[in-house]
Design a protein around this motif. Structure first.
Motif, short mmCIF file in Angstrom:
data_model
loop_
_atom_site.label_atom_id
_atom_site.label_comp_id
_atom_site.label_asym_id
_atom_site.label_seq_id
_atom_site.Cartn_x
_atom_site.Cartn_y
_atom_site.Cartn_z
N ARG A 222 39.64 55.72 67.88
CA ARG A 222 40.72 55.88 66.92
C ARG A 222 41.94 56.48 67.63
O ARG A 222 41.80 57.40 68.45
N GLU A 224 44.19 58.81 67.27
CA GLU A 224 44.46 60.06 66.54
C GLU A 224 44.67 61.14 67.58
O GLU A 224 43.75 61.46 68.35
N GLY A 254 45.00 53.39 64.74
CA GLY A 254 44.86 54.64 64.01
C GLY A 254 46.19 55.21 63.58
O GLY A 254 47.25 54.64 63.87
N ASP A 256 48.08 57.62 64.55
CA ASP A 256 49.06 58.11 65.52
C ASP A 256 49.44 57.06 66.56
O ASP A 256 49.95 57.41 67.63
#
Length: 416
Positions: A222, A224, A254, A256
């Protein structure tokens, strides 16, 4: 029990509806509060675990309904015999709207369905881990804990998510943790709880690829920033990339993603970093096999499935020395470095990258280690834990497996 994980069965229509509720004696009717749908873009490894376990329960004759968040394009469906029901308001286009829609709709949906279930399973989820399901489901309830990082979310957002987590953990009397590190954290919050450690399994397709000593360093997960440590990875790569022949390949999606891409541009690393977007299934395992090293820069993990998948493809792993990763990156399969030290991570990447004989040896050892993570065995253990959570079921129908020792192998259980 079906052992197949390499291909999905065709979905059935709502009219076909899978197994009937209320089957033969001993068949469980499970209502799983799963939060994340494995088909949602950017979904994490937790939703994969949920589906792999649940489809094996269905193959054994049990009935499983999973309540998830809504997201654009989400519809109620049957997948591998498992019923998925998205909850929310509107399209669920943002993370906040998906969270609010799920939290607000969940109690009413459980109330509507509880007469047709024997057991409620609550998956923990960000940002506050648990909704303390045993306090309001009015059904036997067990937690499956794949996420336990509310303190970090509290620091990130300045809100007391960790207090909600503490109350929720204490509400549960039985829990399944996916690693010993997670079990220890849960036991510290609730000493009276009974905790089974049942890890994650491996898609056998990962063992089918042919290992090779590639050029690139790969991150899969992910996107993140804080939890997954992508800021630390970029700092390390800025130090290491001139001594590495290949690129850093960032695989995933994800919340970010734009921030990560901007940081890459601002640091001048665009020529040595490639983004692939989300890659799954056989393509993911081939990508891992083609890499020279896999890097897991996470600040927190509850298991570390990507590490097992990398080892299965013959690609050694470099990671921070944190409890849960320590369990799945043993000596001889990869290398652990001082937690959250980007300079040490960079040094280790360069050192291992340029020692091909060590990489090949670690790749062979890692593949052997990864064969221990069998979904069928884990599903059987989780079924036993589910039966133990339902007091009225005859004891003869299940064999309980207590929490395993810290040094034990995932998927087996030993008395502490």
């Amino acid at each position: 029990m079906s052992a197949a994980t390499g291909s999905q069965e065709p979905e059935t229509s709502a009219a076909q509806q899978g197994p009937a509720i209320g089957g033969p004696s001993g068949r469980l009717r499970v209502l799983h509060l799963g939060f994340e749908d494995p088909r949602m873009p950017g979904a994490g490894g937790g939703s994969v675990r949920t589906h792999e376990i649940n489809k094996r329960l269905v193959a054994d004759g049990h009935h499983v309904t999973v309540l998830t968040t809504g997201y654009p394009g989400a519809v109620e469906r049957w997948q591998d015999g498992v019923q998925y029901v998205p909850l929310g308001f509107g399209q669920g286009r943002t993370k906040l709207s998906r969270l609010l829609g799920y939290v607000l709709r969940l109690p009413g949906e459980v109330r509507r369905r509880r007469s047709t279930c024997d057991l409620v399973v609550e998956d923990f989820f960000a940002p506050f881990s648990t909704m303390a399901a045993p306090l309001w489901t009015r059904k036997p309830t067990i937690a499956v804990v794949q996420w336990l990082h509310a303190k970090d979310k509290s620091r990130q957002y300045g809100l007391p998510f960790h207090l909600v987590e503490r109350v929720g953990v204490r509400a549960h009397s039985r829990m399944v943790a996916v690693s010993c590190g997670t079990a220890e954290a849960l036991q510290a919050l609730n000493q009276r709880a009974h905790i089974d450690v049942i890890g994650n399994g491996l898609d056998p397709r990962a063992l089918e690829v042919r290992p090779q000593l590639g050029r690139d360093v790969v991150y899969i997960g992910r996107l993140e920033m804080l939890c997954k440590g992508l800021d630390l990875l970029l700092q390390a790569w800025e130090r290491a990339h001139q001594d590495v022949d290949g690129d850093l390949v960032i695989v995933g999606a994800g919340p970010d993603e734009e921030l990560v891409r901007r940081m890459v541009r601002d640091s001048g690393l665009e020529e040595s970093i490639r983004f692939t977007g989300w890659v799954d299934g056989a393509d993911k395992f081939q990508l891992l096999s083609n890499a020279r090293l896999a890097v897991i820069p996470s600040r927190h993990e509850t298991f570390g499935l990507v590490a097992i998948e990398a080892l299965a493809t013959g690609t050694p792993t470099v990671a921070f020395d944190i409890p849960c990763l320590r369990e799945v990156v043993p000596s001889g399969c990869g290398w652990l470095v001082e937690p959250f030290d980007a300079a040490s991570l960079a040094t280790e990447i360069v050192l291992r990258y340029n020692r091909p004989k060590e990489l090949e040896d670690a790749g062979r050892t890692g593949r052997e280690f990864a064969t221990r993570f069998d979904w069928d065995a884990l599903a059987s253990q989780q079924t036993a834990a589910y039966r133990a959570a339902i007091p009225m079921l005859p004891a003869a129908r299940w064999k309980f497996m207590p929490i395993m020792r810290k040094e034990g192998i995932h998927g087996s259980s030993r008395t502490p």
